[in-house]
Design a protein around this motif. Structure first.
Motif, PDB file in Angstrom:
ATOM      1  N   LEU A   1       0.857  -1.194   0.000  1.00 10.58           N
ATOM      2  CA  LEU A   1       0.000   0.000   0.000  1.00 10.58           C
ATOM      3  C   LEU A   1       0.885   1.232   0.000  1.00 10.58           C
ATOM      4  O   LEU A   1       1.788   1.353   0.834  1.00 10.58           O
ATOM      5  CB  LEU A   1      -0.936   0.035   1.212  1.00 10.58           C
ATOM      6  N   ILE A   2       0.624   2.128  -0.930  1.00 13.75           N
ATOM      7  CA  ILE A   2       1.319   3.407  -1.005  1.00 13.75           C
ATOM      8  C   ILE A   2       0.346   4.469  -0.521  1.00 13.75           C
ATOM      9  O   ILE A   2      -0.767   4.589  -1.047  1.00 13.75           O
ATOM     10  CB  ILE A   2       1.747   3.732  -2.445  1.00 13.75           C
ATOM     11  N   VAL A   3       0.758   5.226   0.475  1.00 15.62           N
ATOM     12  CA  VAL A   3      -0.024   6.355   0.969  1.00 15.62           C
ATOM     13  C   VAL A   3       0.738   7.618   0.587  1.00 15.62           C
ATOM     14  O   VAL A   3       1.913   7.765   0.940  1.00 15.62           O
ATOM     15  CB  VAL A   3      -0.230   6.287   2.501  1.00 15.62           C
ATOM     16  N   ILE A   4       0.059   8.494  -0.141  1.00 19.21           N
ATOM     17  CA  ILE A   4       0.675   9.728  -0.626  1.00 19.21           C
ATOM     18  C   ILE A   4      -0.059  10.909  -0.004  1.00 19.21           C
ATOM     19  O   ILE A   4      -1.273  11.039  -0.168  1.00 19.21           O
ATOM     20  CB  ILE A   4       0.559   9.849  -2.161  1.00 19.21           C
ATOM     21  N   PHE A   5       0.659  11.761   0.700  1.00 19.97           N
ATOM     22  CA  PHE A   5       0.067  13.020   1.143  1.00 19.97           C
ATOM     23  C   PHE A   5       0.293  14.018   0.028  1.00 19.97           C
ATOM     24  O   PHE A   5       1.424  14.227  -0.423  1.00 19.97           O
ATOM     25  CB  PHE A   5       0.645  13.466   2.490  1.00 19.97           C
ATOM     26  N   SER A   6      -0.803  14.589  -0.439  1.00 21.78           N
ATOM     27  CA  SER A   6      -0.771  15.416  -1.629  1.00 21.78           C
ATOM     28  C   SER A   6      -1.641  16.649  -1.445  1.00 21.78           C
ATOM     29  O   SER A   6      -2.228  16.860  -0.383  1.00 21.78           O
ATOM     30  CB  SER A   6      -1.272  14.579  -2.828  1.00 21.78           C
TER      31      SER A   6
ATOM     32  N   PRO B   1       3.647  23.520  -6.059  1.00 24.75           N
ATOM     33  CA  PRO B   1       4.389  23.322  -7.308  1.00 24.75           C
ATOM     34  C   PRO B   1       5.118  21.984  -7.378  1.00 24.75           C
ATOM     35  O   PRO B   1       5.299  21.428  -8.465  1.00 24.75           O
ATOM     36  CB  PRO B   1       5.388  24.484  -7.348  1.00 24.75           C
ATOM     37  N   TYR B   2       5.540  21.446  -6.235  1.00 28.97           N
ATOM     38  CA  TYR B   2       6.211  20.144  -6.223  1.00 28.97           C
ATOM     39  C   TYR B   2       5.232  19.032  -6.599  1.00 28.97           C
ATOM     40  O   TYR B   2       5.591  18.107  -7.330  1.00 28.97           O
ATOM     41  CB  TYR B   2       6.825  19.859  -4.850  1.00 28.97           C
ATOM     42  N   VAL B   3       4.009  19.127  -6.098  1.00 28.93           N
ATOM     43  CA  VAL B   3       2.988  18.139  -6.456  1.00 28.93           C
ATOM     44  C   VAL B   3       2.613  18.295  -7.918  1.00 28.93           C
ATOM     45  O   VAL B   3       2.542  17.307  -8.659  1.00 28.93           O
ATOM     46  CB  VAL B   3       1.745  18.261  -5.549  1.00 28.93           C
ATOM     47  N   LYS B   4       2.368  19.521  -8.353  1.00 30.75           N
ATOM     48  CA  LYS B   4       2.013  19.755  -9.759  1.00 30.75           C
ATOM     49  C   LYS B   4       3.078  19.179 -10.693  1.00 30.75           C
ATOM     50  O   LYS B   4       2.765  18.650 -11.762  1.00 30.75           O
ATOM     51  CB  LYS B   4       1.842  21.248 -10.025  1.00 30.75           C
ATOM     52  N   HIS B   5       4.318  19.271 -10.278  1.00 33.19           N
ATOM     53  CA  HIS B   5       5.434  18.771 -11.074  1.00 33.19           C
ATOM     54  C   HIS B   5       5.363  17.254 -11.273  1.00 33.19           C
ATOM     55  O   HIS B   5       5.777  16.743 -12.323  1.00 33.19           O
ATOM     56  CB  HIS B   5       6.744  19.177 -10.384  1.00 33.19           C
ATOM     57  N   VAL B   6       4.858  16.533 -10.282  1.00 33.47           N
ATOM     58  CA  VAL B   6       4.875  15.063 -10.347  1.00 33.47           C
ATOM     59  C   VAL B   6       3.521  14.426 -10.631  1.00 33.47           C
ATOM     60  O   VAL B   6       3.453  13.208 -10.773  1.00 33.47           O
ATOM     61  CB  VAL B   6       5.479  14.448  -9.056  1.00 33.47           C
ATOM     62  N   THR B   7       2.444  15.211 -10.736  1.00 33.92           N
ATOM     63  CA  THR B   7       1.127  14.596 -10.917  1.00 33.92           C
ATOM     64  C   THR B   7       1.017  13.702 -12.153  1.00 33.92           C
ATOM     65  O   THR B   7       0.351  12.662 -12.076  1.00 33.92           O
ATOM     66  CB  THR B   7      -0.013  15.635 -10.904  1.00 33.92           C
ATOM     67  N   PRO B   8       1.650  14.024 -13.274  1.00 35.03           N
ATOM     68  CA  PRO B   8       1.567  13.067 -14.384  1.00 35.03           C
ATOM     69  C   PRO B   8       2.160  11.699 -14.014  1.00 35.03           C
ATOM     70  O   PRO B   8       1.617  10.659 -14.398  1.00 35.03           O
ATOM     71  CB  PRO B   8       2.366  13.742 -15.506  1.00 35.03           C
ATOM     72  N   GLU B   9       3.246  11.706 -13.246  1.00 36.88           N
ATOM     73  CA  GLU B   9       3.860  10.442 -12.831  1.00 36.88           C
ATOM     74  C   GLU B   9       2.977   9.713 -11.812  1.00 36.88           C
ATOM     75  O   GLU B   9       2.886   8.480 -11.832  1.00 36.88           O
ATOM     76  CB  GLU B   9       5.256  10.670 -12.250  1.00 36.88           C
ATOM     77  N   LEU B  10       2.300  10.456 -10.940  1.00 35.01           N
ATOM     78  CA  LEU B  10       1.383   9.818  -9.991  1.00 35.01           C
ATOM     79  C   LEU B  10       0.266   9.102 -10.749  1.00 35.01           C
ATOM     80  O   LEU B  10      -0.099   7.968 -10.409  1.00 35.01           O
ATOM     81  CB  LEU B  10       0.801  10.839  -9.019  1.00 35.01           C
ATOM     82  N   ALA B  11      -0.267   9.758 -11.763  1.00 35.85           N
ATOM     83  CA  ALA B  11      -1.318   9.125 -12.581  1.00 35.85           C
ATOM     84  C   ALA B  11      -0.773   7.880 -13.281  1.00 35.85           C
ATOM     85  O   ALA B  11      -1.447   6.843 -13.336  1.00 35.85           O
ATOM     86  CB  ALA B  11      -1.873  10.127 -13.588  1.00 35.85           C
ATOM     87  N   LYS B  12       0.467   7.958 -13.794  1.00 40.69           N
ATOM     88  CA  LYS B  12       1.097   6.788 -14.434  1.00 40.69           C
ATOM     89  C   LYS B  12       1.262   5.643 -13.443  1.00 40.69           C
ATOM     90  O   LYS B  12       1.015   4.478 -13.780  1.00 40.69           O
ATOM     91  CB  LYS B  12       2.482   7.161 -14.980  1.00 40.69           C
TER      92      LYS B  12
ATOM     93  N   ARG C   1      -6.587  14.525 -13.979  1.00 39.61           N
ATOM     94  CA  ARG C   1      -5.342  13.753 -14.041  1.00 39.61           C
ATOM     95  C   ARG C   1      -5.584  12.285 -14.345  1.00 39.61           C
ATOM     96  O   ARG C   1      -4.656  11.557 -14.663  1.00 39.61           O
ATOM     97  CB  ARG C   1      -4.576  13.864 -12.723  1.00 39.61           C
ATOM     98  N   GLY C   2      -6.821  11.827 -14.206  1.00 38.85           N
ATOM     99  CA  GLY C   2      -7.118  10.420 -14.453  1.00 38.85           C
ATOM    100  C   GLY C   2      -6.605   9.499 -13.366  1.00 38.85           C
ATOM    101  O   GLY C   2      -6.192   8.378 -13.637  1.00 38.85           O
ATOM    102  N   TYR C   3      -6.653   9.972 -12.120  1.00 41.63           N
ATOM    103  CA  TYR C   3      -6.207   9.119 -11.018  1.00 41.63           C
ATOM    104  C   TYR C   3      -7.072   7.869 -10.942  1.00 41.63           C
ATOM    105  O   TYR C   3      -8.297   7.949 -10.938  1.00 41.63           O
ATOM    106  CB  TYR C   3      -6.296   9.862  -9.677  1.00 41.63           C
ATOM    107  N   GLU C   4      -6.409   6.734 -10.844  1.00 40.57           N
ATOM    108  CA  GLU C   4      -7.111   5.456 -10.695  1.00 40.57           C
ATOM    109  C   GLU C   4      -6.988   4.949  -9.270  1.00 40.57           C
ATOM    110  O   GLU C   4      -7.004   3.754  -9.030  1.00 40.57           O
ATOM    111  CB  GLU C   4      -6.557   4.441 -11.696  1.00 40.57           C
ATOM    112  N   PHE C   5      -6.863   5.866  -8.347  1.00 35.92           N
ATOM    113  CA  PHE C   5      -6.767   5.530  -6.931  1.00 35.92           C
ATOM    114  C   PHE C   5      -7.580   6.564  -6.158  1.00 35.92           C
ATOM    115  O   PHE C   5      -7.817   7.670  -6.649  1.00 35.92           O
ATOM    116  CB  PHE C   5      -5.303   5.511  -6.461  1.00 35.92           C
ATOM    117  N   PRO C   6      -8.019   6.213  -4.963  1.00 33.65           N
ATOM    118  CA  PRO C   6      -8.809   7.146  -4.168  1.00 33.65           C
ATOM    119  C   PRO C   6      -7.995   8.370  -3.741  1.00 33.65           C
ATOM    120  O   PRO C   6      -6.808   8.259  -3.427  1.00 33.65           O
ATOM    121  CB  PRO C   6      -9.218   6.328  -2.941  1.00 33.65           C
TER     122      PRO C   6
END
Length: 188
Positions: A36-41, A46-57, A95-100
């Motif tokens: 289980l990966i728990v991400i505080f977001s 700007p740091y989150v915005k920078h990585v959101t495409p990778e989070l969606a991937k 972003r198309g997140y496939e996670f809650p």
């Protein structure tokens, strides 16, 4: 500054939070997963915005594997309204997140995890113990290093293969959690 409280091999702190899909999620919803990966977001950092495409991937790549992912937004929406549930819902959809993507209104979950910044990544094994707390990768806004998710992906793959956790674990860097007035924990 006091050292963070959640140590390696700590059991996962429980939670029951409502997601942007209006469903309530708890640790039990992920207990059948090997990881289980728990991400505080959040939405504004700007740091989150920078990585959101990778989070969606990550969400798409691991959706059919034995990996659960959950993102949690804990920022004070009175000072950062872009981090509220309606904007979180828009962000998850765009972003198309496939996670809650869950909302921690009282910030108690962020405190239980000793979350310090956004993004902040916690990786738990099948015993629901903390085995990785670190960065996604070496990319930062403006440093021209590609966002690959290398550090987190390496840790996930090691767990899936039954290997030991690679080290050293580099801490996440980002925007601090926006605590409600008088609500900041001692470690913040």
């Amino acid at each position: 500054m006091q050292e963070n409280k959640l140590k390696m091999d700590s059991l996962i702190p429980g939670f029951s939070l409502t997601g942007v899909d209006n469903k309530t999620y708890s640790i039990n919803d992920f207990s059948y997963k090997k990881i289980l990966i728990v991400i505080f977001s959040c939405n504004h950092c700007p740091y989150v915005k920078h990585v959101t495409p990778e989070l969606a991937k990550l969400g798409r790549y691991y959706s059919d594997k034995d990996v659960g992912i959950v993102a949690i937004g804990s920022n004070d929406v009175s000072t950062h309204p872009d981090d509220g549930p309606d904007k979180m819902r828009q962000e998850a959809m765009s972003r198309g997140y496939e996670f809650p993507y869950l909302y921690d209104e009282d910030q108690e979950v962020a405190k239980a995890y000793s979350a310090a910044c956004t993004p902040d990544f916690f990786l738990f094994d099948n015993r629901m113990t903390l085995v990785y707390r670190g960065q996604l990768d070496d990319s930062r806004p403006g440093n021209n290093v590609p966002v690959t998710g290398k550090d987190l992906r390496t840790a996930i793959e090691a767990l899936l293969l039954g290997n030991t956790m690679p080290g050293p674990q580099k801490p996440s860097i980002g925007c601090n959690i926006k605590w409600k007035r008088g609500n900041a924990p001692a470690y913040a």
